[in-house]
Design a protein around this motif. Structure first.
Motif, PDB file in Angstrom:
ATOM      1  N   LEU A   1      14.135  -4.085  18.603  1.00  0.00           N
ATOM      2  CA  LEU A   1      13.681  -3.543  19.886  1.00  0.00           C
ATOM      3  C   LEU A   1      13.414  -2.047  19.771  1.00  0.00           C
ATOM      4  CD1 LEU A   1      13.054  -4.066  22.849  1.00  0.00           C
ATOM      5  CD2 LEU A   1      15.483  -3.681  23.370  1.00  0.00           C
ATOM      6  N   ARG A   2      14.285  -1.339  19.063  1.00  0.00           N
ATOM      7  CA  ARG A   2      14.073   0.090  18.833  1.00  0.00           C
ATOM      8  C   ARG A   2      12.755   0.334  18.098  1.00  0.00           C
ATOM      9  NH1 ARG A   2      19.868   0.287  17.385  1.00  0.00           N
ATOM     10  NH2 ARG A   2      20.992   1.457  18.975  1.00  0.00           N
ATOM     11  N   VAL A   3      12.528  -0.446  17.057  1.00  0.00           N
ATOM     12  CA  VAL A   3      11.304  -0.279  16.258  1.00  0.00           C
ATOM     13  C   VAL A   3      10.071  -0.582  17.101  1.00  0.00           C
ATOM     14  CG1 VAL A   3       9.995  -1.196  14.306  1.00  0.00           C
ATOM     15  CG2 VAL A   3      12.434  -0.710  14.047  1.00  0.00           C
ATOM     16  N   ALA A   4      10.117  -1.666  17.859  1.00  0.00           N
ATOM     17  CA  ALA A   4       8.977  -2.028  18.697  1.00  0.00           C
ATOM     18  C   ALA A   4       8.683  -0.942  19.724  1.00  0.00           C
ATOM     19  CB  ALA A   4       9.241  -3.359  19.399  1.00  0.00           C
ATOM     20  N   GLU A   5       9.721  -0.437  20.365  1.00  0.00           N
ATOM     21  CA  GLU A   5       9.519   0.610  21.369  1.00  0.00           C
ATOM     22  C   GLU A   5       8.958   1.880  20.737  1.00  0.00           C
ATOM     23  OE1 GLU A   5      11.933   2.294  25.186  1.00  0.00           O
ATOM     24  OE2 GLU A   5      12.983   2.425  23.271  1.00  0.00           O
ATOM     25  N   ALA A   6       9.442   2.209  19.541  1.00  0.00           N
ATOM     26  CA  ALA A   6       9.016   3.437  18.877  1.00  0.00           C
ATOM     27  C   ALA A   6       7.564   3.372  18.406  1.00  0.00           C
ATOM     28  CB  ALA A   6       9.931   3.727  17.686  1.00  0.00           C
TER      29      ALA A   6
ATOM     30  N   THR B   1       0.837  -1.194   0.000  1.00  0.00           N
ATOM     31  CA  THR B   1       0.000   0.000   0.000  1.00  0.00           C
ATOM     32  C   THR B   1       0.870   1.241   0.000  1.00  0.00           C
ATOM     33  OG1 THR B   1      -1.619  -1.231   1.324  1.00  0.00           O
ATOM     34  CG2 THR B   1      -1.885   1.169   1.201  1.00  0.00           C
ATOM     35  N   ARG B   2       1.947   1.159   0.769  1.00  0.00           N
ATOM     36  CA  ARG B   2       2.895   2.263   0.846  1.00  0.00           C
ATOM     37  C   ARG B   2       4.284   1.699   1.105  1.00  0.00           C
ATOM     38  NH1 ARG B   2       2.332   6.344   5.749  1.00  0.00           N
ATOM     39  NH2 ARG B   2       0.129   6.053   5.200  1.00  0.00           N
ATOM     40  N   VAL B   3       5.292   2.321   0.533  1.00  0.00           N
ATOM     41  CA  VAL B   3       6.679   1.931   0.761  1.00  0.00           C
ATOM     42  C   VAL B   3       7.400   3.090   1.430  1.00  0.00           C
ATOM     43  CG1 VAL B   3       8.869   1.234  -0.289  1.00  0.00           C
ATOM     44  CG2 VAL B   3       6.714   0.383  -1.229  1.00  0.00           C
ATOM     45  N   ILE B   4       8.055   2.788   2.539  1.00  0.00           N
ATOM     46  CA  ILE B   4       8.893   3.774   3.218  1.00  0.00           C
ATOM     47  C   ILE B   4      10.326   3.315   3.025  1.00  0.00           C
ATOM     48  CG2 ILE B   4       9.372   4.982   5.377  1.00  0.00           C
ATOM     49  CD1 ILE B   4       6.625   4.067   6.370  1.00  0.00           C
ATOM     50  N   GLU B   5      11.055   3.998   2.159  1.00  0.00           N
ATOM     51  CA  GLU B   5      12.417   3.553   1.848  1.00  0.00           C
ATOM     52  C   GLU B   5      13.458   4.496   2.430  1.00  0.00           C
ATOM     53  OE1 GLU B   5      13.440   3.551  -2.334  1.00  0.00           O
ATOM     54  OE2 GLU B   5      11.780   4.892  -2.784  1.00  0.00           O
ATOM     55  N   SER B   6      14.714   4.174   2.176  1.00  0.00           N
ATOM     56  CA  SER B   6      15.859   4.910   2.739  1.00  0.00           C
ATOM     57  C   SER B   6      15.821   4.882   4.264  1.00  0.00           C
ATOM     58  CB  SER B   6      15.883   6.353   2.223  1.00  0.00           C
ATOM     59  OG  SER B   6      15.962   6.387   0.816  1.00  0.00           O
ATOM     60  N   VAL B   7      15.346   3.765   4.809  1.00  0.00           N
ATOM     61  CA  VAL B   7      15.246   3.609   6.254  1.00  0.00           C
ATOM     62  C   VAL B   7      16.309   2.636   6.741  1.00  0.00           C
ATOM     63  CG1 VAL B   7      13.822   2.799   8.171  1.00  0.00           C
ATOM     64  CG2 VAL B   7      12.782   4.140   6.329  1.00  0.00           C
ATOM     65  N   ASP B   8      17.252   3.130   7.516  1.00  0.00           N
ATOM     66  CA  ASP B   8      18.234   2.304   8.213  1.00  0.00           C
ATOM     67  C   ASP B   8      17.819   2.315   9.682  1.00  0.00           C
ATOM     68  OD1 ASP B   8      20.353   1.162   9.538  1.00  0.00           O
ATOM     69  OD2 ASP B   8      21.907   2.320   8.515  1.00  0.00           O
ATOM     70  N   VAL B   9      17.206   1.230  10.131  1.00  0.00           N
ATOM     71  CA  VAL B   9      16.637   1.223  11.471  1.00  0.00           C
ATOM     72  C   VAL B   9      17.696   1.117  12.568  1.00  0.00           C
ATOM     73  CG1 VAL B   9      14.350   0.385  10.841  1.00  0.00           C
ATOM     74  CG2 VAL B   9      16.195  -1.261  11.245  1.00  0.00           C
ATOM     75  N   THR B  10      18.969   1.056  12.198  1.00  0.00           N
ATOM     76  CA  THR B  10      20.023   1.063  13.213  1.00  0.00           C
ATOM     77  C   THR B  10      20.431   2.487  13.573  1.00  0.00           C
ATOM     78  OG1 THR B  10      21.885   1.005  11.658  1.00  0.00           O
ATOM     79  CG2 THR B  10      20.923  -1.113  12.309  1.00  0.00           C
ATOM     80  N   THR B  11      19.905   3.478  12.867  1.00  0.00           N
ATOM     81  CA  THR B  11      20.277   4.872  13.132  1.00  0.00           C
ATOM     82  C   THR B  11      19.080   5.665  13.641  1.00  0.00           C
ATOM     83  OG1 THR B  11      19.706   5.673  10.911  1.00  0.00           O
ATOM     84  CG2 THR B  11      21.919   4.752  11.222  1.00  0.00           C
ATOM     85  N   ALA B  12      19.367   6.720  14.385  1.00  0.00           N
ATOM     86  CA  ALA B  12      18.298   7.575  14.910  1.00  0.00           C
ATOM     87  C   ALA B  12      17.522   8.235  13.786  1.00  0.00           C
ATOM     88  CB  ALA B  12      18.894   8.628  15.844  1.00  0.00           C
ATOM     89  N   SER B  13      18.224   8.669  12.743  1.00  0.00           N
ATOM     90  CA  SER B  13      17.546   9.331  11.630  1.00  0.00           C
ATOM     91  C   SER B  13      16.668   8.347  10.863  1.00  0.00           C
ATOM     92  CB  SER B  13      18.566   9.973  10.689  1.00  0.00           C
ATOM     93  OG  SER B  13      19.445   8.998  10.143  1.00  0.00           O
ATOM     94  N   GLY B  14      17.142   7.109  10.688  1.00  0.00           N
ATOM     95  CA  GLY B  14      16.354   6.097  10.008  1.00  0.00           C
ATOM     96  C   GLY B  14      15.103   5.748  10.789  1.00  0.00           C
ATOM     97  N   LEU B  15      15.255   5.614  12.101  1.00  0.00           N
ATOM     98  CA  LEU B  15      14.107   5.320  12.947  1.00  0.00           C
ATOM     99  C   LEU B  15      13.091   6.458  12.895  1.00  0.00           C
ATOM    100  CD1 LEU B  15      12.901   3.284  14.945  1.00  0.00           C
ATOM    101  CD2 LEU B  15      14.077   4.526  16.779  1.00  0.00           C
TER     102      LEU B  15
ATOM    103  N   SER C   1      12.599   8.463  10.392  1.00  0.00           N
ATOM    104  CA  SER C   1      11.930   8.385   9.090  1.00  0.00           C
ATOM    105  C   SER C   1      10.787   7.377   9.128  1.00  0.00           C
ATOM    106  CB  SER C   1      12.926   7.988   8.000  1.00  0.00           C
ATOM    107  OG  SER C   1      13.892   8.988   7.796  1.00  0.00           O
ATOM    108  N   LEU C   2      11.011   6.258   9.814  1.00  0.00           N
ATOM    109  CA  LEU C   2       9.961   5.254   9.961  1.00  0.00           C
ATOM    110  C   LEU C   2       8.809   5.803  10.791  1.00  0.00           C
ATOM    111  CD1 LEU C   2       8.663   2.486   9.809  1.00  0.00           C
ATOM    112  CD2 LEU C   2      10.235   1.709  11.598  1.00  0.00           C
ATOM    113  N   ILE C   3       9.138   6.432  11.908  1.00  0.00           N
ATOM    114  CA  ILE C   3       8.103   7.004  12.776  1.00  0.00           C
ATOM    115  C   ILE C   3       7.268   8.027  12.006  1.00  0.00           C
ATOM    116  CG2 ILE C   3       7.728   8.482  14.794  1.00  0.00           C
ATOM    117  CD1 ILE C   3      10.266   7.142  16.015  1.00  0.00           C
ATOM    118  N   ASP C   4       7.941   8.888  11.251  1.00  0.00           N
ATOM    119  CA  ASP C   4       7.225   9.901  10.463  1.00  0.00           C
ATOM    120  C   ASP C   4       6.344   9.245   9.398  1.00  0.00           C
ATOM    121  OD1 ASP C   4       8.512  11.845  11.953  1.00  0.00           O
ATOM    122  OD2 ASP C   4      10.031  12.268  10.414  1.00  0.00           O
TER     123      ASP C   4
END
Length: 223
Positions: A108-113, A47-61, A63-66
């Motif tokens: 764990l970061r993704v789950a918490e966020a 339905t939607r693709v969120i790319e350029s996401v590196d979930v090991t970095t604060a900026s990537g996380l 981007s996912l949250i946004d």
């Protein structure tokens, strides 16, 4: 599983993640595919693709949250992972740290966020590996991968206990030995077969069996 309408999948651009995206899209779910670099196959089914996401970095996380802001997430699948090999006598500790970041800390970061956006009755599925089982280790090696998946299993078990009162169930799921790029396509089952089994385990996940460690074929695995 008609009650699960919005599914967020990390590492969704290829392999198991892509087949999970296909499966849940076929079930009529809104699939949000998260990845570093989108594939044309993912764009066709998500339905939607969120790319350029590196979930090991604060900026990537962030981007996912946004990217999922305001969404109610019925199912979160932490699928992104990395397999590298280390052998005694030539252990690359930087490799181990990288696998810990991607395979354990990032989920764990993704789950918490995102947990505040998961409603009562929602689910989290962590795609782990039976190589994270200490009891099942009879061949040694793969220090970083084994340790990172064991850590993910421990994180997932704690999440299951902490989130049970909120009505959110959590499972650790081994996909099987799957024919993906991660293992140079040398697996025993196809990504499609794995995704079908994983989806069945997710469908069977509830607050009674939350925290379990399952093979995609339904076998409960030892810790």
């Amino acid at each position: 599983m008609p009650e699960q309408r919005t599914v967020v999948i990390t590492g969704a651009n290829r392999g198991i993640g892509l087949e999970l995206a296909r499966h849940f899209a076929g079930e009529g779910c809104d699939v949000i595919g998260v990845c570093r670099e989108a594939s044309s196959e993912l764009k066709e089914v998500a339905t939607r693709v969120i790319e350029s996401v590196d979930v090991t970095t604060a900026s990537g996380l962030q981007s996912l949250i946004d990217g999922v802001k305001g969404l109610s997430i019925d199912l979160l699948i932490n699928n992104a992972g990395l397999l590298q090999d280390e052998k005694l006598g030539s252990i690359d500790f930087d490799s181990i740290r990288t696998q810990m970041e991607i395979n354990a800390y990032a989920p764990l970061r993704v789950a918490e966020a995102l947990v505040s956006q998961i409603p009562y009755g929602g689910k989290i599925a962590n795609i782990t590996s039976r190589m994270g089982s200490i009891a099942d280790n009879d061949s040694g090696g793969r220090y970083g991968y084994r340790a990172s998946k064991a850590a993910l299993n421990a994180f997932g078990k704690s999440l299951a206990m902490d989130l049970k009162p909120k009505g959110i169930a959590v499972a650790q799921l081994h996909p099987g030995y799957v024919q993906t790029r991660m293992v140079n396509f040398g697996g025993l089952i196809t990504p499609e077969e794995s995704a079908k089994g994983l989806a069945a385990r997710i469908e069977g996940l509830n607050l009674e069996n939350t925290g379990s460690f399952w093979h995609s074929n339904g076998e409960e695995l030892p810790w």
